[in-house]
Design a protein around this motif. Sequence first.
Motif, mmCIF file in Angstrom:
data_model
loop_
_atom_site.group_PDB
_atom_site.id
_atom_site.type_symbol
_atom_site.label_atom_id
_atom_site.label_comp_id
_atom_site.label_asym_id
_atom_site.label_seq_id
_atom_site.Cartn_x
_atom_site.Cartn_y
_atom_site.Cartn_z
ATOM 1 N N HIS A 7 0.841 -1.201 0.000
ATOM 2 C CA HIS A 7 0.000 0.000 0.000
ATOM 3 C C HIS A 7 0.879 1.256 0.000
ATOM 4 O O HIS A 7 0.745 2.106 -0.873
ATOM 5 C CB HIS A 7 -0.921 -0.048 1.222
ATOM 6 N N THR A 8 1.784 1.350 0.984
ATOM 7 C CA THR A 8 2.682 2.514 1.036
ATOM 8 C C THR A 8 4.107 2.076 1.376
ATOM 9 O O THR A 8 4.326 1.073 2.044
ATOM 10 C CB THR A 8 2.255 3.537 2.113
ATOM 11 N N THR A 9 5.062 2.861 0.914
ATOM 12 C CA THR A 9 6.453 2.766 1.366
ATOM 13 C C THR A 9 6.842 4.150 1.866
ATOM 14 O O THR A 9 6.628 5.144 1.150
ATOM 15 C CB THR A 9 7.398 2.336 0.232
ATOM 16 N N LEU A 65 2.890 12.133 -9.591
ATOM 17 C CA LEU A 65 2.098 10.990 -10.045
ATOM 18 C C LEU A 65 2.846 10.171 -11.090
ATOM 19 O O LEU A 65 3.591 10.720 -11.907
ATOM 20 C CB LEU A 65 0.797 11.484 -10.680
ATOM 21 N N HIS A 66 2.628 8.879 -11.050
ATOM 22 C CA HIS A 66 3.193 7.979 -12.063
ATOM 23 C C HIS A 66 2.101 6.981 -12.435
ATOM 24 O O HIS A 66 1.812 6.069 -11.659
ATOM 25 C CB HIS A 66 4.416 7.239 -11.503
ATOM 26 N N LEU A 67 1.501 7.171 -13.592
ATOM 27 C CA LEU A 67 0.430 6.265 -14.022
ATOM 28 C C LEU A 67 0.965 5.286 -15.064
ATOM 29 O O LEU A 67 1.937 5.578 -15.748
ATOM 30 C CB LEU A 67 -0.746 7.079 -14.576
ATOM 31 N N GLY A 76 -7.573 -4.810 -7.355
ATOM 32 C CA GLY A 76 -6.265 -5.380 -7.067
ATOM 33 C C GLY A 76 -5.216 -5.065 -8.116
ATOM 34 O O GLY A 76 -4.046 -5.400 -7.944
ATOM 35 N N ARG A 77 -5.611 -4.412 -9.206
ATOM 36 C CA ARG A 77 -4.643 -4.121 -10.272
ATOM 37 C C ARG A 77 -3.882 -2.834 -9.953
ATOM 38 O O ARG A 77 -4.485 -1.825 -9.585
ATOM 39 C CB ARG A 77 -5.388 -3.955 -11.593
ATOM 40 N N LYS A 78 -2.570 -2.896 -10.105
ATOM 41 C CA LYS A 78 -1.751 -1.719 -9.859
ATOM 42 C C LYS A 78 -1.872 -0.761 -11.054
ATOM 43 O O LYS A 78 -1.414 -1.066 -12.147
ATOM 44 C CB LYS A 78 -0.290 -2.121 -9.630
ATOM 45 N N MET A 79 -2.467 0.384 -10.827
ATOM 46 C CA MET A 79 -2.759 1.344 -11.907
ATOM 47 C C MET A 79 -1.743 2.482 -11.967
ATOM 48 O O MET A 79 -1.626 3.175 -12.970
ATOM 49 C CB MET A 79 -4.157 1.946 -11.696
ATOM 50 N N GLU A 109 2.633 5.902 -2.408
ATOM 51 C CA GLU A 109 1.344 5.215 -2.233
ATOM 52 C C GLU A 109 0.957 4.564 -3.549
ATOM 53 O O GLU A 109 0.916 5.233 -4.592
ATOM 54 C CB GLU A 109 0.255 6.217 -1.807
ATOM 55 N N ASN A 110 0.669 3.272 -3.500
ATOM 56 C CA ASN A 110 0.186 2.591 -4.696
ATOM 57 C C ASN A 110 -1.258 2.991 -4.989
ATOM 58 O O ASN A 110 -2.056 3.143 -4.056
ATOM 59 C CB ASN A 110 0.236 1.071 -4.493
ATOM 60 N N LEU A 111 -1.582 3.126 -6.252
ATOM 61 C CA LEU A 111 -2.961 3.370 -6.664
ATOM 62 C C LEU A 111 -3.478 2.065 -7.266
ATOM 63 O O LEU A 111 -3.054 1.658 -8.351
ATOM 64 C CB LEU A 111 -3.022 4.511 -7.675
#
Lengths: 356, 356
Positions: free
Chosen positions: A219-221, A333-335, A344-347, A312-314
């Motif tokens: 979720h976060t680092t 942001l990094h999309l 559950g998919r990392k966007m 933070e993962n989106l």
Amino acid sequence: MSDILPPGSVIGILGGGQLGRMLSVAAARLGYLTHIYEPAANPPAGHVADRVTTASYEDADSLRAFAASVDVITYEFENVPTAALDLLEAAKPIRPNRRALAVSQDRIAEKDFLTGLGLTCAPYAAVSDMDSLQAAIAQVGTPAILKTTRLGYDGKGQARLRSADDAGAALADMNGAPAVLEGFISFTHEVSVIAARGLDGAVSCYDPGENVHKDGILHTTTLPANLSLAQRTDAVLLAARILNALDYVGVMGVELFVTPKGLIVNEIAPRVHNSGHWTQNGCAVDQFEQHIRAVAGWPLGDGSRHSDVVMENLIGDDILRVPQIATEKHAALHLYGKHEARPGRKMGHVNRVTPK
Amino acid sequence: MSDILPPGSVIGILGGGQLGRMLSVAAARLGYLTHIYEPAANPPAGHVADRVTTASYEDADSLRAFAASVDVITYEFENVPTAALDLLEAAKPIRPNRRALAVSQDRIAEKDFLTGLGLTCAPYAAVSDMDSLQAAIAQVGTPAILKTTRLGYDGKGQARLRSADDAGAALADMNGAPAVLEGFISFTHEVSVIAARGLDGAVSCYDPGENVHKDGILHTTTLPANLSLAQRTDAVLLAARILNALDYVGVMGVELFVTPKGLIVNEIAPRVHNSGHWTQNGCAVDQFEQHIRAVAGWPLGDGSRHSDVVMENLIGDDILRVPQIATEKHAALHLYGKHEARPGRKMGHVNRVTPK
């Protein structure tokens, strides 16, 4: 510096997900072209790569043509089939090397390797049937977690055993695949070290980050992690020991549990790692460039941390929050250019950067 | 936020050099695809773009097909022929708009526009023949510099007049093209403001950087610039006035001379700018992403400066210093993937980043 891949060389990347995508961008920044090999159509990495091959890992002709078109091969995920690797390696160097892949493709091989180095892992035992599972429970205790030895990630191929009563259901979840029972250990938090080793054997580790998971997915680092100076030193030395033992070339993610008795290795990933995404906005040289530097024979770059960062993962519908995040101060942001936001998919991810 | 271009949309970029390359990477980071239109083969931007069209700006069919394949059009250089722009604009929005291009494509139109806003430029006068040149010398004085009104950059299409005696040679250098005589002004140093304006009219400027040129080409940009707080405020307000007057959408580079009597506008460039490359390692959101945000209807991002940066261009044979720079602390390299290191050719840049 004679080992440096000449400018304009082509780096082949196995796997076309977001890690391959960010590796491609880093390779371009150093003057290289990338060629992505990925079974799925329209991979995220393809948007920023010079070339994409869409073919399966069983397609020998495509693998050969891919190998012929590149100067060196690396990968964004560790579960490339052995036969494909054999074929590729006959043509071009694969970095990180096969031993790193062999060790990380099999949870038991990985734990045997790590404990063989004198490092501590959670208690574990191999499981192939109900007899071995019962023996494993006797050895490891419960609660415990049963995992397939291969191809598991982000909570897939795993079953929890609260007590021995759950043995039957957990074993059924493995679908007959070889498995390993891992004991639970008592830890206060998880950190990871993103470690790099160059072709010249130099090792450089990023400052460890502290990870929080949600629903089995990162979720976060957070940087800095909650670690004493001694723990920080232990973490970095331990990671360096792993890389040196494997004669590793590239970036590796090393996940560690922090316990009152010391650091316990959770798992290693022979590639750039989600918990290293913070480096994109916290360092002059990020994990993706560091990996490409190693693979291309460059000296490792300056990965010292200049800022505090929370990554933070989106995941899935988190992508709907992007318009709001886009207006936040400190937010980078990094999309990943994925069209469909499945659960559950990392966007994408966001790095929130503040002065140290 | 209804003006936001949906994820997966295609941003068309006219021009495939290093600016288009870094715009492509930024567009990908926000979840967009890019399509490059560039007359020259194998453009640097093509290595990181989803698609490339290699065709001239006179090729109406290719222009139409390009426009049909994209959702919005932007550009990395301002000298796109008018007929091509007419054709493209009939199909898709061009951002920044045509007025910004018209003004910046013609040095006299630019100076008329800027002085019309109440801003100060160096003294100037239009020159079409020897009579008008003599009149211009009488008005502007010498030393002065004669420049073609169109298509000049990086010192090309320019001739210096130390005195009126140089008039004949300077005029001959123009090859009959319409020109402008610019008076020299006495300035202490040059700064530039990288300014952005969103589709919603919001303006955000990066901290001004101080530029040093060598052989007519930008050599370094240093942050912070040597400016008083009042000068800094003047610079930013002046840039905002230009963008608002043009109803501008995107990033603009505004070059300013610092004089004891105030700031004098040297020139404006309706695009991301070499003197803004420092933002890649000094801000959460760099000039390339800021431009894509504006063009795609996003809110502008946080462009506040978190570090001190010195950007150094790597020109021609400077590329041979890369192995050494790669080992430097604080050095973030950005290479452009150009194969041939011709004299005067921009091959890459390095941002040296230190804490503020």
